[in-house]
Write a protein that holds these residues in place. Structure first.
Motif, PDB file in Angstrom:
ATOM      1  N   GLN A   1       0.982  -1.266   0.118  1.00  0.00           N
ATOM      2  CA  GLN A   1       0.174   0.008  -0.435  1.00  0.00           C
ATOM      3  C   GLN A   1       0.727   1.676  -0.060  1.00  0.00           C
ATOM      4  O   GLN A   1       0.987   2.498  -0.906  1.00  0.00           O
ATOM      5  N   GLY A   2       2.205   1.460   0.495  1.00  0.00           N
ATOM      6  CA  GLY A   2       2.691   2.182   0.723  1.00  0.00           C
ATOM      7  C   GLY A   2       4.002   2.713  -0.409  1.00  0.00           C
ATOM      8  O   GLY A   2       4.362   4.328  -0.678  1.00  0.00           O
ATOM      9  N   LEU A   3       3.763   1.708  -1.153  1.00  0.00           N
ATOM     10  CA  LEU A   3       4.270   1.222  -3.006  1.00  0.00           C
ATOM     11  C   LEU A   3       3.170   2.684  -3.808  1.00  0.00           C
ATOM     12  O   LEU A   3       3.701   3.381  -4.199  1.00  0.00           O
ATOM     13  N   THR A   4       1.979   2.252  -3.408  1.00  0.00           N
ATOM     14  CA  THR A   4       0.551   3.260  -3.761  1.00  0.00           C
ATOM     15  C   THR A   4       0.189   4.926  -3.716  1.00  0.00           C
ATOM     16  O   THR A   4      -0.014   5.754  -4.399  1.00  0.00           O
ATOM     17  N   THR A   5       0.684   5.016  -2.524  1.00  0.00           N
ATOM     18  CA  THR A   5       0.271   6.282  -1.953  1.00  0.00           C
ATOM     19  C   THR A   5       1.309   6.736  -0.620  1.00  0.00           C
ATOM     20  O   THR A   5       1.185   7.568  -0.110  1.00  0.00           O
ATOM     21  N   GLY A   6       2.929   6.342  -0.719  1.00  0.00           N
ATOM     22  CA  GLY A   6       4.228   6.953   0.296  1.00  0.00           C
ATOM     23  C   GLY A   6       4.154   8.039  -0.945  1.00  0.00           C
ATOM     24  O   GLY A   6       3.736   7.892  -1.698  1.00  0.00           O
ATOM     25  N   ASP A   7       5.069   8.961   0.573  1.00  0.00           N
ATOM     26  CA  ASP A   7       5.931   9.441  -0.370  1.00  0.00           C
ATOM     27  C   ASP A   7       6.445   9.747  -1.221  1.00  0.00           C
ATOM     28  O   ASP A   7       6.777  10.035  -2.163  1.00  0.00           O
ATOM     29  N   GLY A   8       7.033   7.998  -1.572  1.00  0.00           N
ATOM     30  CA  GLY A   8       7.900   8.391  -2.811  1.00  0.00           C
ATOM     31  C   GLY A   8       6.932   8.664  -4.090  1.00  0.00           C
ATOM     32  O   GLY A   8       7.574   8.595  -5.014  1.00  0.00           O
ATOM     33  N   ILE A   9       5.898   7.603  -4.126  1.00  0.00           N
ATOM     34  CA  ILE A   9       4.657   7.590  -5.351  1.00  0.00           C
ATOM     35  C   ILE A   9       4.232   9.135  -5.293  1.00  0.00           C
ATOM     36  O   ILE A   9       4.556   9.292  -6.247  1.00  0.00           O
ATOM     37  N   LYS A  10       4.560   9.676  -4.400  1.00  0.00           N
ATOM     38  CA  LYS A  10       4.040  10.916  -4.136  1.00  0.00           C
ATOM     39  C   LYS A  10       4.554  11.739  -4.958  1.00  0.00           C
ATOM     40  O   LYS A  10       4.908  13.129  -5.843  1.00  0.00           O
ATOM     41  N   LYS A  11       5.987  11.803  -4.555  1.00  0.00           N
ATOM     42  CA  LYS A  11       6.876  12.578  -5.128  1.00  0.00           C
ATOM     43  C   LYS A  11       7.284  12.455  -6.918  1.00  0.00           C
ATOM     44  O   LYS A  11       7.873  13.454  -7.346  1.00  0.00           O
ATOM     45  N   ILE A  12       7.155  11.324  -7.267  1.00  0.00           N
ATOM     46  CA  ILE A  12       7.644  10.427  -8.556  1.00  0.00           C
ATOM     47  C   ILE A  12       6.718  11.092  -9.281  1.00  0.00           C
ATOM     48  O   ILE A  12       6.562  11.999 -10.257  1.00  0.00           O
ATOM     49  N   THR A  13       4.777  11.460  -8.541  1.00  0.00           N
ATOM     50  CA  THR A  13       3.716  12.069  -9.318  1.00  0.00           C
ATOM     51  C   THR A  13       4.161  13.731  -9.548  1.00  0.00           C
ATOM     52  O   THR A  13       3.997  14.324 -10.420  1.00  0.00           O
TER      53      THR A  13
END
Length: 162
Positions: free
Chosen positions: A133-145
């Motif tokens: 879940q962290g992969l799709t909603t975490g800070d990492g994917i937010k930064k990428i987006t």
């Protein structure tokens, strides 16, 4: 473990759409043009997408927790490789903040993949689901987006390399 495959597929699409790098860097310290930068982004995005697709193809209902963990670790290694390639580029001046954000997001994504791999090997379904879940909603994917949006605003188009 089926949930792992579904989330891995979603992450693949997000990462491939929002990141890249590729090639051998420009090596001379001069910033790439927006067009060349976009081509290099596309090249690494395609490489990441293939790596995750190969992992996803091998992750099925009959996969053992160790196999799922190993595949998630391979995903983390693929992201690490993309980060190295991406870090070798000199982004156009206007794209440097987004470039840095993208690299940071990818680092965080690799960390989440490794956490998920550890949970999978322990057969910890709750921990695995939380990690995925962290992969799709975490800070990492937010930064990428966010980085993807910023690059688009800079007029950088991700185009396949010729």
């Amino acid at each position: 473990m089926r949930r792992a495959l579904t989330i891995l597929t979603v992450v693949t699409a997000l990462v491939a759409a929002g990141c890249g790098g590729g090639g051998d860097g420009n090596g001379n310290g001069k910033a790439l043009s927006k067009a060349e930068y976009g081509k290099r982004m596309a090249a690494t995005g395609q490489t990441l997408q293939k790596a995750f697709a190969d992992i996803g193809d091998q992750t099925g209902a009959k996969s053992t927790p160790k196999q799922v963990g190993d595949r998630l670790d391979r995903g983390a290694t693929a992201v690490d490789t993309a980060v190295k390639q991406y870090s070798a580029l000199t982004a156009p001046a206007a794209a440097k903040p987004a470039h840095a954000k993208l690299v940071a997001g990818l680092h965080e994504l690799a960390t989440e993949l490794r956490k998920s791999a550890t949970a999978a090997r322990k057969n910890d379904a709750k921990g695995l689901n939380a990690g995925l879940q962290g992969l799709t909603t975490g800070d990492g994917i937010k930064k990428i987006t966010e980085a993807q949006k910023e690059l688009t605003a800079q007029g950088i188009k991700v185009t396949p390399s010729s």
